[in-house]
Design a protein around this motif. Structure first.
Motif, mmCIF file in Angstrom:
data_model
loop_
_atom_site.group_PDB
_atom_site.id
_atom_site.type_symbol
_atom_site.label_atom_id
_atom_site.label_comp_id
_atom_site.label_asym_id
_atom_site.label_seq_id
_atom_site.Cartn_x
_atom_site.Cartn_y
_atom_site.Cartn_z
ATOM 1 N N HIS A 131 0.853 -1.197 0.000
ATOM 2 C CA HIS A 131 0.000 0.000 0.000
ATOM 3 C C HIS A 131 0.885 1.241 0.000
ATOM 4 O O HIS A 131 2.104 1.144 0.124
ATOM 5 C CB HIS A 131 -0.893 0.002 1.253
ATOM 6 C CG HIS A 131 -0.102 0.157 2.524
ATOM 7 N ND1 HIS A 131 0.523 -0.903 3.154
ATOM 8 C CD2 HIS A 131 0.208 1.251 3.267
ATOM 9 C CE1 HIS A 131 1.182 -0.479 4.216
ATOM 10 N NE2 HIS A 131 1.002 0.839 4.307
ATOM 11 N N ASP A 133 1.172 5.175 1.959
ATOM 12 C CA ASP A 133 0.653 5.997 3.054
ATOM 13 C C ASP A 133 0.315 7.348 2.444
ATOM 14 O O ASP A 133 1.207 8.159 2.182
ATOM 15 C CB ASP A 133 1.723 6.200 4.135
ATOM 16 C CG ASP A 133 1.995 4.938 4.946
ATOM 17 O OD1 ASP A 133 1.590 3.846 4.510
ATOM 18 O OD2 ASP A 133 2.608 5.064 6.011
ATOM 19 N N HIS A 187 4.628 -0.126 -0.087
ATOM 20 C CA HIS A 187 5.347 -0.950 0.892
ATOM 21 C C HIS A 187 4.378 -1.873 1.609
ATOM 22 O O HIS A 187 3.168 -1.653 1.592
ATOM 23 C CB HIS A 187 6.088 -0.050 1.891
ATOM 24 C CG HIS A 187 5.171 0.870 2.635
ATOM 25 N ND1 HIS A 187 4.765 2.085 2.125
ATOM 26 C CD2 HIS A 187 4.540 0.747 3.821
ATOM 27 C CE1 HIS A 187 3.946 2.667 2.978
ATOM 28 N NE2 HIS A 187 3.782 1.877 4.017
ATOM 29 N N ARG A 210 3.998 9.825 12.275
ATOM 30 C CA ARG A 210 3.697 10.672 11.115
ATOM 31 C C ARG A 210 3.231 12.053 11.551
ATOM 32 O O ARG A 210 2.648 12.195 12.625
ATOM 33 C CB ARG A 210 2.587 10.058 10.265
ATOM 34 C CG ARG A 210 2.794 8.608 9.861
ATOM 35 C CD ARG A 210 1.664 8.195 8.934
ATOM 36 N NE ARG A 210 1.813 6.836 8.416
ATOM 37 C CZ ARG A 210 1.127 5.793 8.870
ATOM 38 N NH1 ARG A 210 0.276 5.930 9.839
ATOM 39 N NH2 ARG A 210 1.296 4.596 8.317
HETATM 40 FE FE FE Z 1 2.351 2.046 5.416
#
Ligand code: FE
Ligand code: MD3
Length: 213
Positions: A131, A133, A187, A210
């Protein structure tokens, strides 16, 4: 000074432009980090979220920080409250904040101040499919990922889903910083192999720090 054949801090490896592995960077703080994870989980328990497509994730998750990443039938997003309790997510642990800033700095990203920490819990047989982010507001900020417990094989490709993937083994205490050109790379984590870790038993934890808002 004591000399060790196996220094806890194993140095820096460039994975891709903007992506750096800091081997063993978090190892000296493992006990404190795991205690902080337990504190979060006591107030916001690990749960298996459901994807927009209706599949329950095999990886169990919880969050701390001003924003927590969630998924349900309506989609993926960051939210200030734990949907399970209606309460704000627990505050970002100072131990997570200082580690994130030190790791980002070591990888060349100064002044990283995350507002979200997703905590993933893997057991043997669980995985995280490939996927990107991309639920964060600003992709200029890096992402700091901390591995604790059982080892895992991490895979990452490129900007396009069909780009070739590379594999990297991540062990207890390894920290990866993803920023710049690699920030939107695909990733995932391959199915966790069974094993027993002295501090976490049959589990792997991953902290993903994040700046989401
Ligand atoms: Fe991720
Ligand atoms: C590569 N978690 O929660 S973060 C996730 O081990 C996630 O649980 C992984 O992917 C885990 O979303 C590790 C590693 C990561 C994060 C962001 C990236 C790798 C990345 C952005 C670009 C490329």
């Amino acid at each position: 000074m004591r000399l060790s054949l196996f220094d806890a801090d194993g140095g820096k490896e460039a994975l891709a432009p903007g992506a750096t592995v800091l081997r063993g960077f978090a190892r000296k703080r493992d006990i404190a980090l795991l205690a902080a994870i337990e504190d979060v989980a006591a107030r916001a328990p690990f749960r298996h979220m459901v994807t927009p497509g209706g599949f329950q994730m095999s990886v169990a998750m919880t969050n701390c920080g001003a924003a927590g990443w969630i998924t349900d039938r309506s989609g993926y997003r960051y939210q200030a409250h734990d949907p399970q309790s209606g309460l704000p997510w627990p505050a970002l642990s100072p131990a997570f904040l200082s580690l994130a800033d030190e790791a980002a700095t070591a990888a060349g990203f100064a002044n990283f101040v995350p507002d979200a920490c997703l905590i993933n819990r893997y057991e043997p047989g669980t995985k995280l499919s490939l996927h990107q982010d991309k639920d964060e507001a600003d992709y200029d900020h890096p992402i700091v990922s901390v591995s604790l417990g059982l080892p895992a094989t991490f895979q990452f490709g490129g900007q396009k889903r069909a780009d070739p993937v590379r594999k990297v083994a991540l062990e207890h205490g390894d920290v990866v910083v993803w920023g710049g050109p690699s920030r939107l790379f695909h990733h995932g984590v391959l199915t966790l192999k069974s094993g027993e870790h002295p501090l976490t038993g049959r589990r792997r934890f991953n902290l993903t720090l994040r700046k989401a808002l």
